[in-house]
Design a protein around this motif. Structure first.
Motif, PDB file in Angstrom:
ATOM      1  N   VAL A  13       0.851  -1.182   0.000  1.00  0.00           N
ATOM      2  CA  VAL A  13       0.000   0.000   0.000  1.00  0.00           C
ATOM      3  C   VAL A  13       0.892   1.239   0.000  1.00  0.00           C
ATOM      4  CG1 VAL A  13      -1.680   1.344   1.311  1.00  0.00           C
ATOM      5  CG2 VAL A  13      -1.930  -1.136   1.140  1.00  0.00           C
ATOM      6  N   LYS A  14       0.800   2.025  -1.061  1.00  0.00           N
ATOM      7  CA  LYS A  14       1.593   3.237  -1.182  1.00  0.00           C
ATOM      8  C   LYS A  14       0.773   4.494  -0.890  1.00  0.00           C
ATOM      9  CE  LYS A  14       4.457   1.155  -4.825  1.00  0.00           C
ATOM     10  NZ  LYS A  14       4.962   1.320  -6.205  1.00  0.00           N
ATOM     11  N   LEU A  15      -0.551   4.370  -0.975  1.00  0.00           N
ATOM     12  CA  LEU A  15      -1.441   5.521  -0.795  1.00  0.00           C
ATOM     13  C   LEU A  15      -2.677   5.073  -0.035  1.00  0.00           C
ATOM     14  CD1 LEU A  15      -2.535   8.423  -1.544  1.00  0.00           C
ATOM     15  CD2 LEU A  15      -3.423   7.362  -3.644  1.00  0.00           C
ATOM     16  N   ILE A  16      -3.063   5.836   0.982  1.00  0.00           N
ATOM     17  CA  ILE A  16      -4.320   5.607   1.688  1.00  0.00           C
ATOM     18  C   ILE A  16      -5.236   6.796   1.423  1.00  0.00           C
ATOM     19  CG2 ILE A  16      -5.443   5.317   3.928  1.00  0.00           C
ATOM     20  CD1 ILE A  16      -2.930   4.023   4.971  1.00  0.00           C
ATOM     21  N   ILE A  17      -6.420   6.519   0.887  1.00  0.00           N
ATOM     22  CA  ILE A  17      -7.422   7.552   0.627  1.00  0.00           C
ATOM     23  C   ILE A  17      -8.512   7.410   1.684  1.00  0.00           C
ATOM     24  CG2 ILE A  17      -9.061   8.499  -1.039  1.00  0.00           C
ATOM     25  CD1 ILE A  17      -7.441   7.182  -3.265  1.00  0.00           C
ATOM     26  N   ILE A  18      -8.853   8.501   2.342  1.00  0.00           N
ATOM     27  CA  ILE A  18      -9.818   8.431   3.433  1.00  0.00           C
ATOM     28  C   ILE A  18     -10.962   9.414   3.219  1.00  0.00           C
ATOM     29  CG2 ILE A  18      -8.089   7.701   5.120  1.00  0.00           C
ATOM     30  CD1 ILE A  18      -8.183  10.615   6.198  1.00  0.00           C
ATOM     31  N   ASP A  19     -12.100   9.048   3.774  1.00  0.00           N
ATOM     32  CA  ASP A  19     -13.241   9.944   3.909  1.00  0.00           C
ATOM     33  C   ASP A  19     -12.980  10.857   5.116  1.00  0.00           C
ATOM     34  OD1 ASP A  19     -15.850  10.972   3.571  1.00  0.00           O
ATOM     35  OD2 ASP A  19     -16.654   9.492   4.969  1.00  0.00           O
ATOM     36  N   LEU A  20     -13.888  11.791   5.383  1.00  0.00           N
ATOM     37  CA  LEU A  20     -13.718  12.682   6.539  1.00  0.00           C
ATOM     38  C   LEU A  20     -14.784  12.433   7.604  1.00  0.00           C
ATOM     39  CD1 LEU A  20     -12.752  16.064   4.795  1.00  0.00           C
ATOM     40  CD2 LEU A  20     -11.251  14.421   5.943  1.00  0.00           C
ATOM     41  N   ASP A  21     -16.059  12.704   7.305  1.00  0.00           N
ATOM     42  CA  ASP A  21     -17.117  12.540   8.309  1.00  0.00           C
ATOM     43  C   ASP A  21     -17.215  11.098   8.769  1.00  0.00           C
ATOM     44  OD1 ASP A  21     -18.008  15.193   8.501  1.00  0.00           O
ATOM     45  OD2 ASP A  21     -19.196  14.992   6.662  1.00  0.00           O
ATOM     46  N   ASP A  22     -17.192  10.914  10.074  1.00  0.00           N
ATOM     47  CA  ASP A  22     -17.247   9.597  10.714  1.00  0.00           C
ATOM     48  C   ASP A  22     -16.111   8.679  10.273  1.00  0.00           C
ATOM     49  OD1 ASP A  22     -18.763   8.993  12.870  1.00  0.00           O
ATOM     50  OD2 ASP A  22     -20.468   8.205  11.780  1.00  0.00           O
ATOM     51  N   THR A  23     -15.036   9.289   9.768  1.00  0.00           N
ATOM     52  CA  THR A  23     -13.841   8.538   9.396  1.00  0.00           C
ATOM     53  C   THR A  23     -12.607   9.196  10.010  1.00  0.00           C
ATOM     54  OG1 THR A  23     -14.874   7.835   7.322  1.00  0.00           O
ATOM     55  CG2 THR A  23     -12.485   7.613   7.479  1.00  0.00           C
ATOM     56  N   PRO A  51      -4.167   0.941  -9.014  1.00  0.00           N
ATOM     57  CA  PRO A  51      -5.192   0.799  -7.965  1.00  0.00           C
ATOM     58  C   PRO A  51      -4.816  -0.221  -6.898  1.00  0.00           C
ATOM     59  CG  PRO A  51      -6.235   0.897 -10.121  1.00  0.00           C
ATOM     60  CD  PRO A  51      -4.761   0.806 -10.370  1.00  0.00           C
ATOM     61  N   GLU A  52      -4.103  -1.280  -7.268  1.00  0.00           N
ATOM     62  CA  GLU A  52      -3.784  -2.334  -6.296  1.00  0.00           C
ATOM     63  C   GLU A  52      -2.844  -1.853  -5.198  1.00  0.00           C
ATOM     64  OE1 GLU A  52      -0.205  -4.829  -8.302  1.00  0.00           O
ATOM     65  OE2 GLU A  52      -2.086  -4.791  -9.420  1.00  0.00           O
ATOM     66  N   ASN A  53      -2.207  -0.708  -5.394  1.00  0.00           N
ATOM     67  CA  ASN A  53      -1.306  -0.151  -4.384  1.00  0.00           C
ATOM     68  C   ASN A  53      -1.972   0.938  -3.560  1.00  0.00           C
ATOM     69  OD1 ASN A  53       1.099  -0.561  -6.897  1.00  0.00           O
ATOM     70  ND2 ASN A  53       1.112  -1.728  -5.002  1.00  0.00           N
ATOM     71  N   VAL A  54      -3.306   0.964  -3.597  1.00  0.00           N
ATOM     72  CA  VAL A  54      -4.063   2.000  -2.906  1.00  0.00           C
ATOM     73  C   VAL A  54      -5.081   1.354  -1.969  1.00  0.00           C
ATOM     74  CG1 VAL A  54      -5.607   3.985  -3.191  1.00  0.00           C
ATOM     75  CG2 VAL A  54      -3.749   3.581  -4.843  1.00  0.00           C
ATOM     76  N   LEU A  55      -5.241   1.951  -0.786  1.00  0.00           N
ATOM     77  CA  LEU A  55      -6.231   1.512   0.194  1.00  0.00           C
ATOM     78  C   LEU A  55      -7.246   2.636   0.395  1.00  0.00           C
ATOM     79  CD1 LEU A  55      -7.305  -0.343   2.495  1.00  0.00           C
ATOM     80  CD2 LEU A  55      -5.637   0.757   3.999  1.00  0.00           C
ATOM     81  N   PHE A  56      -8.519   2.286   0.336  1.00  0.00           N
ATOM     82  CA  PHE A  56      -9.603   3.251   0.549  1.00  0.00           C
ATOM     83  C   PHE A  56     -10.331   2.900   1.838  1.00  0.00           C
ATOM     84  CE2 PHE A  56     -14.153   4.449  -0.606  1.00  0.00           C
ATOM     85  CZ  PHE A  56     -13.997   5.790  -0.244  1.00  0.00           C
ATOM     86  N   ILE A  57     -10.497   3.899   2.710  1.00  0.00           N
ATOM     87  CA  ILE A  57     -11.193   3.707   3.985  1.00  0.00           C
ATOM     88  C   ILE A  57     -12.330   4.707   4.070  1.00  0.00           C
ATOM     89  CG2 ILE A  57     -10.996   3.758   6.502  1.00  0.00           C
ATOM     90  CD1 ILE A  57      -8.089   2.997   6.248  1.00  0.00           C
ATOM     91  N   ASP A  58     -13.544   4.189   4.285  1.00  0.00           N
ATOM     92  CA  ASP A  58     -14.743   5.021   4.342  1.00  0.00           C
ATOM     93  C   ASP A  58     -15.722   4.351   5.304  1.00  0.00           C
ATOM     94  OD1 ASP A  58     -17.331   6.285   3.648  1.00  0.00           O
ATOM     95  OD2 ASP A  58     -16.238   7.098   1.927  1.00  0.00           O
ATOM     96  N   ARG A  92     -15.744   0.131  -9.567  1.00  0.00           N
ATOM     97  CA  ARG A  92     -14.991   0.882 -10.582  1.00  0.00           C
ATOM     98  C   ARG A  92     -13.532   0.419 -10.646  1.00  0.00           C
ATOM     99  NH1 ARG A  92     -15.198   6.400 -12.090  1.00  0.00           N
ATOM    100  NH2 ARG A  92     -13.492   6.829 -13.544  1.00  0.00           N
ATOM    101  N   PHE A  93     -12.966   0.107  -9.483  1.00  0.00           N
ATOM    102  CA  PHE A  93     -11.560  -0.299  -9.406  1.00  0.00           C
ATOM    103  C   PHE A  93     -11.469  -1.629  -8.641  1.00  0.00           C
ATOM    104  CE2 PHE A  93     -11.690   4.372  -9.328  1.00  0.00           C
ATOM    105  CZ  PHE A  93     -10.981   4.657 -10.491  1.00  0.00           C
ATOM    106  N   PRO A  94     -11.669  -2.750  -9.309  1.00  0.00           N
ATOM    107  CA  PRO A  94     -11.738  -4.038  -8.614  1.00  0.00           C
ATOM    108  C   PRO A  94     -10.461  -4.414  -7.866  1.00  0.00           C
ATOM    109  CG  PRO A  94     -12.598  -4.217 -10.844  1.00  0.00           C
ATOM    110  CD  PRO A  94     -11.966  -2.878 -10.739  1.00  0.00           C
ATOM    111  N   THR A  95      -9.298  -3.928  -8.311  1.00  0.00           N
ATOM    112  CA  THR A  95      -8.045  -4.292  -7.645  1.00  0.00           C
ATOM    113  C   THR A  95      -7.661  -3.320  -6.537  1.00  0.00           C
ATOM    114  OG1 THR A  95      -6.710  -3.092  -9.281  1.00  0.00           O
ATOM    115  CG2 THR A  95      -7.182  -5.427  -9.711  1.00  0.00           C
TER     116      THR A  95
END
Length: 559
Positions: A257-267, A358-365, A377-380
């Protein structure tokens, strides 16, 4: 506590661990690490090594093993450091009178440890090698009220000896230090460590020696039953191997994981900041500030952070400043998409900006619906669907979010990537020539023929982490790296800085004879011309060694 009762073990990928084989060298303490459960998918062969200083490495087929584990024996270190018999040296800690005695002991231990580690480096064929720390005493032998942090305290002395082992390991890129005391504390030291019964210098696990005491008037008790040892040692051993296997995954990552993308509200904070009037402390107290701290440590490792939130941009940035008061802010994020657009679209833009797969990115929401949209949209792309109480542990402990080392480039990666985004935006408003000239790009080239030197750690990291601009995707072991230079190969690496930021080392070409064996380039500087300069130098070196220079590109599906 059985293995299935272990708390959530932080892993992003659900794939089963590959089968691995380990060579264990050490005394009976190291032998206790042989796993007894097939669920770990591990084979471990233990070879008894009696003498810390002089025992040779056994004659084995090293090709059968993925790594080596070294059990460090405190008794033998103290024996050689004091020049006394094994039994007499067991009283070393109790005989320390003052700080001068401690300093003399540490000074005597250092060359013994350095020599042993150096000898093992010569005898082991470049395999990843893990040195276990020595068990620290589990309590203060002087009593509850005195001497806890006195220099002569056995706890303090063992910590200093462990530091010697750690420092000796750091001299070699394939040697690593495992802090076993962290595992002991986590599992339950009082049920495992034998200094409740034996001297601190034995520093091993509880084992029943009742067979030696059968002539006593009162029959001996079974200490393993008294301390519930068997129940806890199984968890200790399993945890140890999970950590070592994670370390191997960090050394040679599959989907880091090279990048973490996060939401803001309740995250990033508790609740919806635009719709309720909670006090700032209530928004961050507990798990939110723990999550933020984990994000900052991920950034410190060289990872990137980004925000993707459905909100009004300006007012949300103002609330971020009010809620966190500088603990985390816009400068910590490489990109912030705060608008009412689709999160999948915004994440697509972020991926284009940072030029990551995309496989090197983590999304937290916090919203499963948003996660589903992004995943479709981004299966990997890696999306975390677990409890928010697990976010911190995932970021800090998962193998995919860790790195084998932190370089100078790691410390400035957010700034250098943000500069890349700015350069890309500026390039759309001027001709390419004018744009390049305005950047004041400076490229430095170095040629290396050895793995030693301060630059080579970053070179090794760059080769083994780069996916997109990588001519063949090969991941190097330390042995392969060493052998390449021994066979006459050279490494050409480039550093780049412009008026905005110093990017450090951004490209590498490995040249063997007349072959450009492999070339990699950081996506942060693609198109700035460094690849042309670096390739030109590498080609001239190859042509000086052969009638023609040649190279090839292998399609990895990711380059």
């Amino acid at each position: 506590m059985t293995s299935r009762e272990l708390p959530f073990w932080p892993r992003l990928t659900g794939a089963e661990r590959p089968a691995r084989a380990f060579l264990i060298l050490g005394t009976c303490q190291a032998g206790a690490l042989v796993p007894s459960t097939p669920t770990l998918n591990i084979r471990a062969d233990h070879y008894l090594v009696e003498s810390y200083l002089h025992s040779p490495v056994p004659d084995v087929d090293f090709g059968k093993y993925d790594a080596v584990v070294i059990g460090t024996t405190l008794r033998h270190i103290l024996q050689h450091a004091t020049g006394k018999s094994l039994v007499a040296s067991d009283a070393t800690f109790a005989r320390l009178r003052n700080e001068a005695d401690v300093e003399a002991l540490i000074a005597a231990c250092k060359p013994i440890i350095d020599q042993r580690v150096a000898t093992l480096h010569e005898q082991l064929p470049g395999l990843p090698t893990f040195f276990n720390s020595i068990f620290e005493p589990s309590y203060n032998y002087l009593g509850n009220l005195v001497g806890r942090h006195d220099p002569t305290s056995p706890v303090e002395v063992v910590r200093r000896i462990n530091k010697l082992i750690y420092d000796a390991c750091r001299a070699y890129s394939n040697f690593h230090f495992v802090e076993v005391n962290d595992i002991l504390n986590w599992v339950g030291r009082s049920h495992i460590q034998d200094d409740a019964i034996l001297s601190a210098s034995h520093a091993s696990i509880i084992a029943d020696h009742g067979g030696l005491d059968q002539g006593r008037l009162v029959p001996p008790i079974n200490v393993e039953e008294t301390y519930e040892t068997r129940r806890y040692i199984g968890t200790f051993v399993e945890t140890f191997w999970r950590i070592v296997c994670d370390d191997l995954d960090v050394i040679r990552p599959v989907k880091p994981v090279k990048l973490i993308i996060i939401d803001l509200d309740d995250t990033l904070w508790r609740g919806i900041a635009a719709e309720d009037d909670r006090a700032s402390w209530e928004r961050v107290e507990g798990w939110p500030i723990g999550f933020v701290e984990a994000l900052l440590f991920f950034r410190k490792r060289g990872g990137l952070l980004a925000v993707c939130s459905k909100n009004d941009h300006d007012s949300t940035l103002q609330r971020l400043s009010q809620i966190y008061d500088g603990a985390i802010g816009p400068d910590d994020f490489v990109s912030m998409k705060i608008n009412w657009e689709s999160k999948a679209n915004n994440i697509g833009t972020i991926l284009e900006e940072v030029n990551f797969l995309p496989e090197n990115v983590l999304f937290i929401d916090d919203n499963p619906r948003e996660i589903d949209e992004v995943a479709a949209r981004f299966p990997t792309l890696q999306c975390f669907r677990g409890s928010h109480y697990d976010w911190r542990r995932l970021i800090l402990r998962a193998a995919e979010t860790q790195v084998p080392l932190v370089t100078e480039e790691s410390q400035t990666r957010t700034e250098s990537t943000r500069a890349l985004i700015q350069r890309t935006e500026q390039a759309t408003s001027a001709s390419r020539e004018e744009w390049l000239k305005s950047l004041d790009v400076q490229v430095s080239i170095r040629i290396r023929n050895t793995t030693s030197g301060p630059d080579m750690a970053r070179v090794f990291e760059l080769i083994n982490k780069t996916n997109q601009f990588n001519t063949n995707g090969h991941r190097w072991t330390q042995t392969e790296f060493d052998d390449f230079f021994k066979a006459g190969g050279v490494c050409v690496h480039a550093s780049l800085k412009d008026r905005a930021v110093d990017n450090g080392i951004i490209g590498v070409v490995m040249v063997g004879g007349g072959s450009l064996t492999q070339a990699v380039l950081s996506c942060r500087v693609f198109g700035l011309g460094a690849e042309v300069v670096m390739g030109s130098v590498a080609t001239r070196i190859a042509l000086a060694r052969a009638p023609k220079a040649q190279g090839s590109i292998v399609d990895t599906g990711r380059n």
